[in-house]
Design a protein around this motif. Structure first.
Motif, short mmCIF file in Angstrom:
data_model
loop_
_atom_site.label_atom_id
_atom_site.label_comp_id
_atom_site.label_asym_id
_atom_site.label_seq_id
_atom_site.Cartn_x
_atom_site.Cartn_y
_atom_site.Cartn_z
N PHE A 106 3.14 -43.55 -22.54
CA PHE A 106 3.21 -42.99 -21.19
C PHE A 106 4.53 -42.25 -20.96
N VAL A 107 5.63 -42.88 -21.36
CA VAL A 107 6.95 -42.26 -21.19
C VAL A 107 7.04 -40.97 -22.00
N ALA A 108 6.47 -40.98 -23.21
CA ALA A 108 6.51 -39.80 -24.07
C ALA A 108 5.78 -38.62 -23.41
N PHE A 109 4.62 -38.87 -22.81
CA PHE A 109 3.87 -37.78 -22.18
C PHE A 109 4.55 -37.29 -20.90
N VAL A 110 5.19 -38.19 -20.17
CA VAL A 110 5.94 -37.78 -18.98
C VAL A 110 7.11 -36.89 -19.37
N LEU A 111 7.88 -37.31 -20.38
CA LEU A 111 9.02 -36.53 -20.84
C LEU A 111 8.58 -35.19 -21.42
N ARG A 112 7.45 -35.19 -22.14
CA ARG A 112 6.94 -33.92 -22.68
C ARG A 112 6.68 -32.92 -21.57
N ALA A 113 6.01 -33.38 -20.51
CA ALA A 113 5.69 -32.49 -19.40
C ALA A 113 6.94 -31.98 -18.71
N ILE A 114 7.89 -32.88 -18.45
CA ILE A 114 9.12 -32.51 -17.74
C ILE A 114 9.93 -31.49 -18.54
N ILE A 115 10.11 -31.74 -19.84
CA ILE A 115 10.95 -30.88 -20.69
C ILE A 115 10.29 -29.52 -20.93
N VAL A 116 9.00 -29.54 -21.27
CA VAL A 116 8.31 -28.29 -21.61
C VAL A 116 8.25 -27.33 -20.43
N LEU A 117 8.19 -27.87 -19.22
CA LEU A 117 8.01 -27.02 -18.03
C LEU A 117 9.32 -26.59 -17.37
N ILE A 118 10.46 -27.10 -17.83
CA ILE A 118 11.74 -26.73 -17.23
C ILE A 118 11.99 -25.22 -17.25
N PRO A 119 11.70 -24.49 -18.36
CA PRO A 119 11.98 -23.04 -18.36
C PRO A 119 11.16 -22.24 -17.36
N ALA A 120 10.00 -22.73 -16.95
CA ALA A 120 9.10 -21.94 -16.10
C ALA A 120 9.74 -21.55 -14.76
N PRO A 121 10.21 -22.49 -13.93
CA PRO A 121 10.83 -22.08 -12.66
C PRO A 121 12.13 -21.32 -12.84
N VAL A 122 12.87 -21.62 -13.93
CA VAL A 122 14.13 -20.93 -14.19
C VAL A 122 13.88 -19.44 -14.45
#
Length: 276
Positions: A106-122
């Motif tokens: 669960f933690v791995a999938f949460v971190l994957r989503a958070i990290i992968v999507l960081i560049p999008a709003p930036v």
């Protein structure tokens, strides 16, 4: 209400404290996250006819919508792996899927989503928006936002495609591989009754996968290739994409999962008896 009921039942019933139901608990959490994230702008639009949203608020909503959507995909992959282990290697099931491993997944999938999507709003913050910016949906999605830009957004578009491929694309392929393995194992079972019973345990999960991936595919196709489609098509697919899975997942699991169905009826009977 459906997802909250599932969360309550799994939390209250100790007999449901097993990997399969823990994953279902996580799926309900991600569905609730999608609803809570989209609810503010949907209610503002339909209740108060408020049709404007601040840029930062829009990017924040977009970020969390895609996080919960990506988490849902990862949880569906975990559930496919759970079914594979339960059918193909039942003797090692408890050793492979214990509480510690479930938390790590669960933690791995949460971190994957958070990290992968960081560049999008930036990267979106660097774009220029010149004309009247009217979104296709009553909430903010990445492809919808970048299409409004009057500057070059090819990098944003490419990033969105890469994110979809390395997350939803990889997850869907691994889910398919899991079911190929499950089918191979089931066909090797001599008893027809046991084969049917084994496949019946996967029906709810298959329905949940279809409920998530078919609308996702429809929205992606419309935003990339259906720019000349009528606005009602984009609006309808947007609601199907985010609202249908959270509504129907609890219904599917309550109907097809005997343990959940029985526990829910038992709880309501207790409540009814206490009242009278």
């Amino acid at each position: 209400m459906g997802n909250s009921t599932i969360l309550m039942v799994i939390r209250m019933e100790k007999s449901l404290h097993e990997p399969m139901y823990f994953f279902l608990f996580m799926l309900a959490v991600s569905d609730l996250g999608l609803c809570v994230t989209t609810l503010p702008t949907i209610l503002k639009l339909f209740w108060f006819n408020v049709r404007e949203i601040d840029c930062d608020a829009c990017l924040t909503q977009m970020y969390f919508i895609h996080i919960f959507s990506m988490m849902e995909s990862g949880i569906l992959l975990s559930m496919a792996f759970d079914h594979y282990v339960a059918i193909s290697n039942p003797l090692r099931y408890n050793a492979i899927l214990n509480n510690a491993s479930i938390v790590k997944i669960f933690v791995a999938f949460v971190l994957r989503a958070i990290i992968v999507l960081i560049p999008a709003p930036v990267l979106i913050k660097r774009l220029k928006f010149c004309e009247a910016n009217v979104l296709s949906h009553s909430y903010c999605l990445h492809p919808d936002i970048i299409e409004l830009s009057c500057s070059d957004h090819r990098i944003n578009s490419f990033l969105g495609l890469v994110v979809i491929v390395i997350t939803f694309g990889v997850d869907s392929m691994l889910i398919l591989l899991s079911y190929v393995k499950i089918l191979t194992t089931v066909l090797g079972i001599a008893s027809q009754e046991k084969r049917v019973k084994a496949l019946n345990t996967c029906v709810s999960h298959i329905c949940a996968v279809l409920l998530v991936y078919i609308p996702l595919l429809g929205v992606s196709i419309i935003h990339r290739f259906g720019k000349h489609a009528p606005p009602v098509v984009q609006v309808s697919m947007g609601y199907v994409y985010l609202l249908v899975p959270p509504v129907l997942n609890p219904v599917v699991y309550c109907i097809k999962t005997h343990e959940i169905h029985t526990r829910i009826l038992g709880i309501f009977r207790k409540i009814s008896n206490n009242r009278y």
